[in-house]
Motif scaffolding. Sequence first.
Motif, PDB file in Angstrom:
ATOM      1  N   UNK A  97      11.926   0.637  10.733  1.00 16.60           N
ATOM      2  CA  UNK A  97      11.779  -0.784  10.225  1.00 16.60           C
ATOM      3  C   UNK A  97      12.061  -0.699   8.519  1.00 16.60           C
ATOM      4  N   UNK A  98      13.398  -1.398   8.394  1.00 21.27           N
ATOM      5  CA  UNK A  98      13.704  -1.132   6.852  1.00 21.27           C
ATOM      6  C   UNK A  98      14.116  -2.594   6.512  1.00 21.27           C
ATOM      7  N   UNK A  99      14.310  -2.896   5.056  1.00 22.28           N
ATOM      8  CA  UNK A  99      14.542  -4.046   4.486  1.00 22.28           C
ATOM      9  C   UNK A  99      15.850  -3.703   3.795  1.00 22.28           C
ATOM     10  N   UNK A 109       6.693  -7.043  -3.020  1.00 21.91           N
ATOM     11  CA  UNK A 109       7.645  -8.096  -2.341  1.00 21.91           C
ATOM     12  C   UNK A 109       7.191  -9.459  -2.587  1.00 21.91           C
ATOM     13  N   UNK A 110       8.189 -10.276  -3.169  1.00 19.19           N
ATOM     14  CA  UNK A 110       8.107 -11.877  -3.786  1.00 19.19           C
ATOM     15  C   UNK A 110       8.507 -12.829  -2.827  1.00 19.19           C
ATOM     16  N   UNK A 143       2.880  -8.841  -2.159  1.00 18.62           N
ATOM     17  CA  UNK A 143       2.490  -7.629  -1.319  1.00 18.62           C
ATOM     18  C   UNK A 143       3.024  -6.464  -1.943  1.00 18.62           C
ATOM     19  N   UNK A 144       2.371  -5.249  -1.975  1.00 15.77           N
ATOM     20  CA  UNK A 144       2.786  -4.043  -2.747  1.00 15.77           C
ATOM     21  C   UNK A 144       2.951  -3.105  -1.560  1.00 15.77           C
ATOM     22  N   UNK A 145       3.973  -1.748  -1.873  1.00 17.48           N
ATOM     23  CA  UNK A 145       3.938  -0.822  -1.320  1.00 17.48           C
ATOM     24  C   UNK A 145       4.712   0.181  -2.202  1.00 17.48           C
ATOM     25  N   UNK A 146       5.170   1.241  -1.559  1.00 20.08           N
ATOM     26  CA  UNK A 146       6.108   2.173  -1.992  1.00 20.08           C
ATOM     27  C   UNK A 146       7.281   2.556  -1.085  1.00 20.08           C
ATOM     28  N   UNK A 147       8.185   2.824  -1.851  1.00 27.28           N
ATOM     29  CA  UNK A 147       9.690   3.084  -1.130  1.00 27.28           C
ATOM     30  C   UNK A 147       9.463   4.703  -0.336  1.00 27.28           C
ATOM     31  N   UNK A 148       9.615   4.860   0.748  1.00 30.75           N
ATOM     32  CA  UNK A 148       9.763   6.188   1.345  1.00 30.75           C
ATOM     33  C   UNK A 148      10.871   6.690   1.448  1.00 30.75           C
ATOM     34  N   UNK A 173      15.847  -0.181   2.488  1.00 31.77           N
ATOM     35  CA  UNK A 173      14.623   0.483   2.115  1.00 31.77           C
ATOM     36  C   UNK A 173      13.555   0.507   2.935  1.00 31.77           C
ATOM     37  N   UNK A 174      13.077   1.432   3.210  1.00 33.70           N
ATOM     38  CA  UNK A 174      11.766   1.854   4.025  1.00 33.70           C
ATOM     39  C   UNK A 174      10.622   1.970   3.211  1.00 33.70           C
ATOM     40  N   UNK A 175       9.399   1.234   3.641  1.00 28.71           N
ATOM     41  CA  UNK A 175       8.250   1.263   2.851  1.00 28.71           C
ATOM     42  C   UNK A 175       7.186   2.071   3.720  1.00 28.71           C
ATOM     43  N   UNK A 176       6.082   2.444   2.710  1.00 29.95           N
ATOM     44  CA  UNK A 176       5.090   3.329   3.254  1.00 29.95           C
ATOM     45  C   UNK A 176       3.846   2.642   4.096  1.00 29.95           C
ATOM     46  N   UNK A 177       3.834   1.220   3.967  1.00 31.32           N
ATOM     47  CA  UNK A 177       2.992   0.427   4.457  1.00 31.32           C
ATOM     48  C   UNK A 177       3.615  -0.822   5.251  1.00 31.32           C
ATOM     49  N   UNK A 178       3.062  -1.259   6.369  1.00 30.36           N
ATOM     50  CA  UNK A 178       3.430  -2.305   7.038  1.00 30.36           C
ATOM     51  C   UNK A 178       3.034  -3.555   6.543  1.00 30.36           C
ATOM     52  N   UNK A 179       3.945  -4.179   5.723  1.00 24.58           N
ATOM     53  CA  UNK A 179       3.914  -5.359   4.889  1.00 24.58           C
ATOM     54  C   UNK A 179       4.703  -6.386   5.319  1.00 24.58           C
ATOM     55  N   UNK A 180       4.395  -7.756   5.096  1.00 22.47           N
ATOM     56  CA  UNK A 180       5.215  -8.580   5.664  1.00 22.47           C
ATOM     57  C   UNK A 180       6.720  -9.009   4.640  1.00 22.47           C
TER      58      UNK A 180
END
Length: 653
Positions: free
Chosen positions: A282-284, A301-302, A306-311, A331-338
């Motif tokens: 899952x990436x953006x 993410x605006x 919500x916050x996360x980090x790039x993996x 970009x892939x994130x460390x957390x499952x955020x919306x």
Amino acid sequence: MPANDGTTEQNDGTDDMTDTVADPIYKTDALIAQDIDQYLKVHEHKTMLRFITCGSVDDGKSTLIGRLLYDSKMIFEDQLEALQSDSRKVGTQGHEIDFALLVDGLAAEREQGITIDVAYRFFATEKRKFIVADTPGHEQYTRNMVTGASTADLAVILIDARKGVLTQTRRHSYLAHLIGIQNIVLAVNKMDLVGYDQATFDAIVEDYTAFAKSIGITAFTAMPISGFKGDNITTLSANTPWYQGPSLIEHLETVEVNSATDADKPFRMPVQWVNRPNLDFRGFSGLIATGSVRPGDSVRVLPSGKTSSVTRIVTLNGDLDQAVAGQSVTLCFADEIDCSRGDVIALADSPPQAADQFEATIVWMADEEMLPGRAYWLKIGTQTVTATIQQPKYQVNVNTMEHLAAKTLDLNAIGVANLSTDKQIVFEPYADNRTLGGFILIDKISNATVAAGMLHFSLRRAQNVHWQATDVSRDFHARLKNQRPAVLWFTGLSGAGKSTIANLVEKKLARMNRHTFLLDGDNVRHGLNKDLGFTDADRVENIRRVGEVAKLMTDAGLIVITAFISPFRSERDMVRQMMQPGEFFEVHIDTPLAEAEARDVKGLYKKARAGELKNFTGIDSPYEPPHDPEMRIDTTAMTADEAADAIVARLIP
């Protein structure tokens, strides 16, 4: 020769392969393919400069681009032969070439000798790649010029040495500066037609300098050229020994482009789509607008916050250790955020703003004038929302820079106005970020782009005014009244019978113990809308206000009945969008114009026909009937009472 049985004469392709190796012609094709591959590798890592040529009609924009293509060896032999043939047809003397024919591809342009469309061309030198847009000079095609300038890093403003600074020179310079092009080249063209006179050149530069300062252009590069003869295009010309600056190509090869500075700004990436090929990934995905990003960076993410980090930073050619402005990545994130299309990913400690009310400069591009209060689609980055524009604060006279009073904007007009969106959007001022500050407006009915604009700032009330939560909900109001809220929106010509039928409907609902309220078009103009007239803009505002009132009444649990001509589909659709799904019932009281005019209870049609009543719907102002209303009532086929019964039965089965 024996008959063809499918085995002796039918070619299976192997013979052709053998011939290909032996034939020297095919060897040449192979060598050409190798040359192309080598050429692509050489140019792969060169920087790209996007620039436009603009100015008044017949200043030589197309000729200059044709010369650049010719001098950079970007014309094939068959193109050159066709160009020479076409040049003879249009009357070019001797062996001289009309380079404008390379760019003016539309038949209408060649016939009129002008540029109408925006023509994009690619060429390259040893130092840089280029995409150049030849933009129209005619005022009526200003919208095309804005399109070409929207992605440009540099503008070449051409001036005919015989004519000097003209209205379109000023207009295009102002637009280029407004759109944020910082690199301006003032190319005084056709110097061969004034004998390469330095005094002529200096006078034009002095005149342009005074104008440039008045609109905020503090620096530009001026050079004398001849696109037709080639003076100072690729090399300095002996015909202008008094000019010691760079040639045009030399300047284009060395000028710093805006994209180079974008990498130094905070990281911003509008999300174009969510990349989910399987359950394990899952990436953006999106194009990085500004800044840079690395694995491990904290991001926000605006507008959700919500916050996360790039993996990972994923591309087609593998993962990257760093990505910068101008690159398309996932970009892939460390957390499952919306996170979804339209959101913006930014560094966590320096996010952009989010708001729903702004001041903006608007360049109107449609033949139909802007209607303040009308709902348009606003597209900014990957975000698409509904927006309404207020009456302009002022319109700009591009010749004098004077601020003129204006109630609306017509074709090619430039003005400043406030606008509001139906939900918050992530933005930055256009001066800081073209991607998050530049927008277009799209007509909701025709899907045509009607304007381009640049956001200045959010309005203070966007931050100070917040929705106040209440404890008694709209659902509670509805349950208290034992009914489902609804809006019965009656639309039709004057005299169609809207008010009569609406009144009967309310009486029938009242007998059924339903809680209703009737908003009649004439009645609201005695109070709520007494300040409005009957221009198209006033009609739009009239319906917007009524729609807001109807929405509040449905929140109170009421069945709202409205009887308005409401001539425009766009505004009826705007009100529909205000309501909860399934609560808006559009009822078209479909009475032919001749029948409505024959009734003429108020004598309005008679006055309109006599010219005593302006902007009367059906006579000198249009009515746009609904395409797909919930109900259509033909008043020539049923009585008002029968129509009311049918409407009530549809509303309350």
